[in-house]
Design a protein around this motif. Sequence first.
Motif, PDB file in Angstrom:
ATOM      1  N   PRO A   1     -42.457  47.283 139.396  1.00 47.27           N
ATOM      2  CA  PRO A   1     -42.864  47.093 137.856  1.00 47.27           C
ATOM      3  C   PRO A   1     -43.887  48.209 137.425  1.00 47.27           C
ATOM      4  O   PRO A   1     -43.572  48.516 136.380  1.00 47.27           O
ATOM      5  N   TRP A   2     -44.921  48.322 138.061  1.00 47.21           N
ATOM      6  CA  TRP A   2     -45.989  49.260 137.741  1.00 47.21           C
ATOM      7  C   TRP A   2     -45.573  50.528 137.316  1.00 47.21           C
ATOM      8  O   TRP A   2     -45.708  51.312 136.415  1.00 47.21           O
TER       9      TRP A   2
ATOM     10  N   THR B   1     -42.363  51.565 136.619  1.00 47.33           N
ATOM     11  CA  THR B   1     -41.401  51.397 135.595  1.00 47.33           C
ATOM     12  C   THR B   1     -42.130  51.437 134.453  1.00 47.33           C
ATOM     13  O   THR B   1     -41.800  52.182 133.297  1.00 47.33           O
ATOM     14  N   LEU B   2     -43.262  50.649 134.279  1.00 46.37           N
ATOM     15  CA  LEU B   2     -44.062  50.866 133.253  1.00 46.37           C
ATOM     16  C   LEU B   2     -44.709  52.192 132.985  1.00 46.37           C
ATOM     17  O   LEU B   2     -44.725  52.657 131.588  1.00 46.37           O
TER      18      LEU B   2
ATOM     19  N   PHE C   1     -38.337  51.035 127.081  1.00 47.75           N
ATOM     20  CA  PHE C   1     -38.179  49.409 127.273  1.00 47.75           C
ATOM     21  C   PHE C   1     -37.479  48.970 125.983  1.00 47.75           C
ATOM     22  O   PHE C   1     -37.816  49.357 124.980  1.00 47.75           O
TER      23      PHE C   1
ATOM     24  N   GLY D   1     -36.277  44.244 128.212  1.00 49.06           N
ATOM     25  CA  GLY D   1     -36.853  44.606 129.238  1.00 49.06           C
ATOM     26  C   GLY D   1     -38.144  44.307 129.627  1.00 49.06           C
ATOM     27  O   GLY D   1     -38.805  43.858 130.385  1.00 49.06           O
ATOM     28  N   TRP D   2     -38.799  44.336 128.253  1.00 48.10           N
ATOM     29  CA  TRP D   2     -40.306  43.930 128.280  1.00 48.10           C
ATOM     30  C   TRP D   2     -40.601  42.520 128.541  1.00 48.10           C
ATOM     31  O   TRP D   2     -41.435  42.159 129.473  1.00 48.10           O
TER      32      TRP D   2
ATOM     33  N   THR E   1     -39.754  42.198 132.531  1.00 45.34           N
ATOM     34  CA  THR E   1     -40.929  42.834 133.377  1.00 45.34           C
ATOM     35  C   THR E   1     -41.893  41.790 133.312  1.00 45.34           C
ATOM     36  O   THR E   1     -42.654  41.421 134.506  1.00 45.34           O
TER      37      THR E   1
ATOM     38  N   LEU F   1     -40.994  38.921 135.717  1.00 45.99           N
ATOM     39  CA  LEU F   1     -41.135  39.472 137.044  1.00 45.99           C
ATOM     40  C   LEU F   1     -42.689  39.597 137.506  1.00 45.99           C
ATOM     41  O   LEU F   1     -42.957  39.193 138.452  1.00 45.99           O
ATOM     42  N   PHE F   2     -43.520  40.042 136.599  1.00 45.74           N
ATOM     43  CA  PHE F   2     -44.918  40.208 136.838  1.00 45.74           C
ATOM     44  C   PHE F   2     -45.381  38.768 137.245  1.00 45.74           C
ATOM     45  O   PHE F   2     -46.213  38.556 138.140  1.00 45.74           O
TER      46      PHE F   2
ATOM     47  N   ILE G   1     -33.439  45.801 138.408  1.00 41.64           N
ATOM     48  CA  ILE G   1     -33.759  46.942 137.923  1.00 41.64           C
ATOM     49  C   ILE G   1     -33.412  48.089 138.667  1.00 41.64           C
ATOM     50  O   ILE G   1     -33.025  49.145 138.022  1.00 41.64           O
TER      51      ILE G   1
END
Length: 272
Positions: A12-13, A15-16, A42, A46-47, A50, A53-54, A79
């Motif tokens: 995730p990091w 991807t951001l 995003f 998507g935001w 994520t 997920l975080f 993802i």
Amino acid sequence: MNLRAAISVPLPWLTLLTGKLFGHDAAKKRPSFFIFPRTLRFTKGGWLFTAVLFVIGIAAINTGNNLLYLIVATLLSFIIISGIMSESTLRKLKAGRIIPKHIYKERGADFAFAVENGKKFLPSYSFTVEELPLDGLSAAPAYAVKLDASKKIVTASEYTFKKRGVAKLRGMNFKTRFPFGLFVKGRAELSEEEVLVYPAMEPVEPEMVMEAAKQGAGAVRKKGIGGEFYGLRDHTLFDDSRYIHWKASARSGRLLRKEFEEEKEEGVIIIF
């Protein structure tokens, strides 16, 4: 909370960070001649995905619950699948412009894209084709639901140029949200082409059209030089023999010359 462990969840990091580097905001800052092979942005979904997920990832690390780890793994797989399938959609797509003959400033012009899928086996799903950003140009994206392998389609678009003269188009951009709508992935294709944009066309008042219809050449009821017959008179030595009316001369027994009406020339006004 174990912050070090949270940072160790890399995807995730990553991807951001990728979205920040290659997304829409970064495109405004980088030079126009530099184009990344792929862009990633995003969506709202998507935001949210994520963020969920975080949160679940942090909860799984803190609690050590295997079910939460399984949920995190499932979300991460979404993802990964999204990245693989969107890449498959964008690969080997080619497009060419179909340009109309006449383009006017600030008036929509009907452009089209001839899109070809160069893949031999895999189709491309749900993608758009649009012109790369250009100063003074507003272009609508053209959308395609599906393009089978080794096939071609033509999709319509509308271009509006805000400046007259020669416009230099840079290329096209393929974008897709397929399959889950979490990210907008893009791939740019350079295709430089010049188009000529004519000045803007303004509406003409009906009174001006009626007035213009009255302009031109007209006959005046007096003799002179023109194309309409006016009358006959006796021929003199100073007259051109080409204007002798031979039939009337034969009937009257003397040479008679044709006379013509004078033409009145009117000016024509052309409004730019």
